[in-house]
Design a protein around this motif. Structure first.
Motif, short mmCIF file in Angstrom:
data_model
loop_
_atom_site.label_atom_id
_atom_site.label_comp_id
_atom_site.label_asym_id
_atom_site.label_seq_id
_atom_site.Cartn_x
_atom_site.Cartn_y
_atom_site.Cartn_z
N LYS A 50 0.83 -1.21 0.00
CA LYS A 50 0.00 0.00 0.00
C LYS A 50 0.87 1.26 0.00
CE LYS A 50 -3.80 -2.52 0.73
NZ LYS A 50 -3.21 -3.86 0.91
N MET A 51 0.27 2.35 -0.45
CA MET A 51 0.91 3.67 -0.44
C MET A 51 0.44 4.43 0.80
SD MET A 51 0.74 6.57 -3.43
CE MET A 51 1.52 8.18 -3.28
N VAL A 52 1.38 4.93 1.58
CA VAL A 52 1.06 5.65 2.82
C VAL A 52 1.52 7.10 2.65
CG1 VAL A 52 1.39 5.74 5.32
CG2 VAL A 52 1.42 3.52 4.13
N THR A 53 0.60 8.04 2.86
CA THR A 53 0.91 9.46 2.68
C THR A 53 0.45 10.26 3.88
OG1 THR A 53 -1.18 10.18 1.69
CG2 THR A 53 0.42 9.14 0.22
N PRO A 54 0.95 11.49 4.00
CA PRO A 54 0.30 12.40 4.97
C PRO A 54 -1.13 12.64 4.52
CG PRO A 54 2.34 13.34 4.07
CD PRO A 54 2.00 12.15 3.23
N GLY A 55 -1.99 12.99 5.45
CA GLY A 55 -3.34 13.38 5.07
C GLY A 55 -3.27 14.55 4.11
N PHE A 56 -4.13 14.54 3.09
CA PHE A 56 -4.14 15.61 2.12
C PHE A 56 -4.74 16.88 2.72
CE2 PHE A 56 -4.49 12.11 -1.29
CZ PHE A 56 -3.11 11.93 -1.29
N ILE A 57 -4.28 18.02 2.20
CA ILE A 57 -4.70 19.32 2.71
C ILE A 57 -5.29 20.13 1.57
CG2 ILE A 57 -3.95 21.47 3.81
CD1 ILE A 57 -1.54 19.82 4.93
N GLY A 108 -9.32 10.87 1.80
CA GLY A 108 -7.94 11.14 2.17
C GLY A 108 -7.62 12.58 2.53
N VAL A 109 -8.62 13.45 2.51
CA VAL A 109 -8.39 14.86 2.87
C VAL A 109 -8.66 15.01 4.37
CG1 VAL A 109 -9.01 17.26 2.45
CG2 VAL A 109 -9.09 15.60 0.57
N THR A 110 -7.62 15.30 5.11
CA THR A 110 -7.73 15.34 6.56
C THR A 110 -7.72 16.75 7.14
OG1 THR A 110 -5.32 15.13 6.80
CG2 THR A 110 -6.62 13.08 6.78
N CYS A 111 -7.37 17.74 6.33
CA CYS A 111 -7.28 19.12 6.80
C CYS A 111 -7.73 20.05 5.67
CB CYS A 111 -5.85 19.44 7.23
SG CYS A 111 -5.62 21.09 7.95
N ALA A 112 -8.39 21.14 6.04
CA ALA A 112 -8.88 22.06 5.02
C ALA A 112 -8.83 23.49 5.54
CB ALA A 112 -10.31 21.71 4.62
N ALA A 113 -8.47 24.41 4.63
CA ALA A 113 -8.60 25.83 4.91
C ALA A 113 -9.97 26.25 4.38
CB ALA A 113 -7.50 26.62 4.21
N THR A 114 -10.82 26.71 5.28
CA THR A 114 -12.19 27.04 4.90
C THR A 114 -12.59 28.38 5.49
OG1 THR A 114 -14.48 26.22 4.86
CG2 THR A 114 -13.19 25.75 6.83
N GLY A 115 -13.49 29.06 4.77
CA GLY A 115 -13.91 30.37 5.25
C GLY A 115 -14.85 31.04 4.28
N PRO A 116 -15.05 32.35 4.44
CA PRO A 116 -16.03 33.09 3.63
C PRO A 116 -15.73 33.04 2.15
CG PRO A 116 -15.35 34.38 5.54
CD PRO A 116 -14.44 33.21 5.47
N GLY A 117 -16.77 33.26 1.35
CA GLY A 117 -16.65 33.29 -0.11
C GLY A 117 -16.12 34.61 -0.61
N SER A 118 -16.35 34.87 -1.89
CA SER A 118 -15.72 35.99 -2.57
C SER A 118 -16.70 37.05 -3.04
CB SER A 118 -14.91 35.48 -3.76
OG SER A 118 -15.71 34.65 -4.58
#
Length: 386
Positions: A50-57, A108-118
């Protein structure tokens, strides 16, 4: 404790470890290597083959603020009555129980930058959060993370419909400058008040938020698709000596030489979408590869809900198909994203002491359309196992 063994570990810290193991304790990575001796009662995941990676951001999205399949009741990303709303905090509008979070970490996405729209010239404050949890306060990696600002078509369209400023790119830039001037003056008064309390400015919640930008505690997070808008964003950041990251950067490949000269980090996307407006006419998956080869630090985003977060690795794969180096594309959704967001002390690579956010795949998620997530670990906890 948890032991992942026998995997091909992409540490994103300069090495790939074949038949490697990772020992996790108290939510952190304790040891990485080939011959780890672990306690007999440790939980074991065998990652052989298997392929092991950091959680995707995902370095730019709106997860939890535009809820899935709801419409107005779940639409909390834009306060479209005032073009200047820096005091808004994304965490106050995020619903962590929206099903898109589960889909994200299963992909596989473990972290996200989220906030107000544009919609607004200044939209409010982003946060970096983990994608697993029921209470947003327990999911925060960094908050405030950045101050969202927007150039180009979006604020023009929103306020033209209301017959108020900004209706032009000139007005958008002027409103941003005016706010930065006010914030700079506000901070100067606060500094003088340290010696003479009588000089303290009258409390202003918007200026309190913008003061973090002036003090370089957080960067401007600049929505800009067109080349001229990207360069306007850089111009204003230089005028006020504030930090900035360039978001979307759709025409970045047309000015890659300038962006390399300026050395401002770019977060590119969403490229897996239609050209829904004029400023997207040069949309291409070639952009991140061109910028990377020019020497610009690049991350890749989904801009969810435009693209669901679980397709972040697919977007990186399509960038590879369009000429980006595969390892550089993997960096764009791991360590580069973490460094651009200023959270690389915790996430983005598999290193001792960092958060144990790790994903195990049965193939290469950037190359294999049939690749599936075997397990997702966030803060040392197995949150998904197929």
């Amino acid at each position: 404790m948890l032991l992942i063994k026998n995997g091909t570990i992409y540490t994103m810290a300069g090495e790939i470890i074949e038949n490697g193991s990772i020992l996790i304790e108290n939510g952190k990575i304790k040891e990485i290597g080939k011959d780890i001796v672990a306690p007999l009662d440790v939980e074991v995941i065998d990652a052989e083959g298997k392929m092991v990676t950091p959680g995707f951001i995902d370095a730019h999205c709106h997860i939890g603020l535009f809820e899935d399949g709801i419409g107005f009741e779940g639409d909390d990303g834009n306060e479209m009555v005032d073009p200047v709303t820096p005091h808004l905090r994304g965490i106050d509008g995020i619903n962590p129980m929206d099903r898109t979070f589960e889909e994200a970490y299963q992909g596989g996405v473990t972290c996200a930058a989220t906030g107000p729209g544009s919609a607004n010239v200044i939209g409010g404050q982003f946060a970096a959060i983990k994608t697993y949890g029921r209470r947003i306060d327990d999911m925060i990696v960094k908050e405030p993370l950045a101050m969202k600002i927007a150039f180009g078509e979006n604020p023009k369209r929103v306020y033209n419909a209301q017959k108020k400023s900004p209706m032009t790119r000139m007005a958008t830039a002027a409103i941003l400058r005016e706010t930065l001037f006010k914030a700079k003056n506000y901070v100067e008064k606060q500094e003088k008040a340290k010696e003479d309390p009588s000089k303290a400015p009258e409390f202003d919640m918007k200026m309190e938020a913008m003061a973090k930008v002036i003090r370089k505690e957080i960067p401007l997070k600049a929505h800009a698709h067109r080349a001229d808008d990207i360069l306007t964003a850089i111009r204003i950041a230089k005028e006020f000596d504030v930090d900035i990251t360039l978001e979307h950067c759709t025409e970045g490949h047309l000015i890659a030489d300038y962006l390399a000269e300026e050395q401002k980090p770019t977060i590119v996307g969403p490229s897996l979408s239609e050209r829904s407006k004029f400023e997207l006419k040069n949309l291409t998956f070639e952009t991140p590869g061109v910028l990377n080869k020019a020497g610009v630090k690049v991350a890749i985003m989904t801009d969810s809900p435009v693209i669901p977060l679980q397709y972040l690795p697919l977007c990186a794969g399509l960038a590879v198909k369009s000429g980006m180096d595969e390892m550089e594309a993997l960096k764009a959704i791991t360590i580069n994203a973490a460094e651009i967001l200023g959270i690389d002390d915790r996430v983005g690579s598999i290193e001792v002491g960092k958060d144990a956010d790790i994903v195990i795949f049965d193939g290469n998620p950037l190359k294999d359309i049939n690749c599936k997530t075997v397990a997702t670990i966030i803060d040392g906890k197995v949150v998904y196992k197929r």
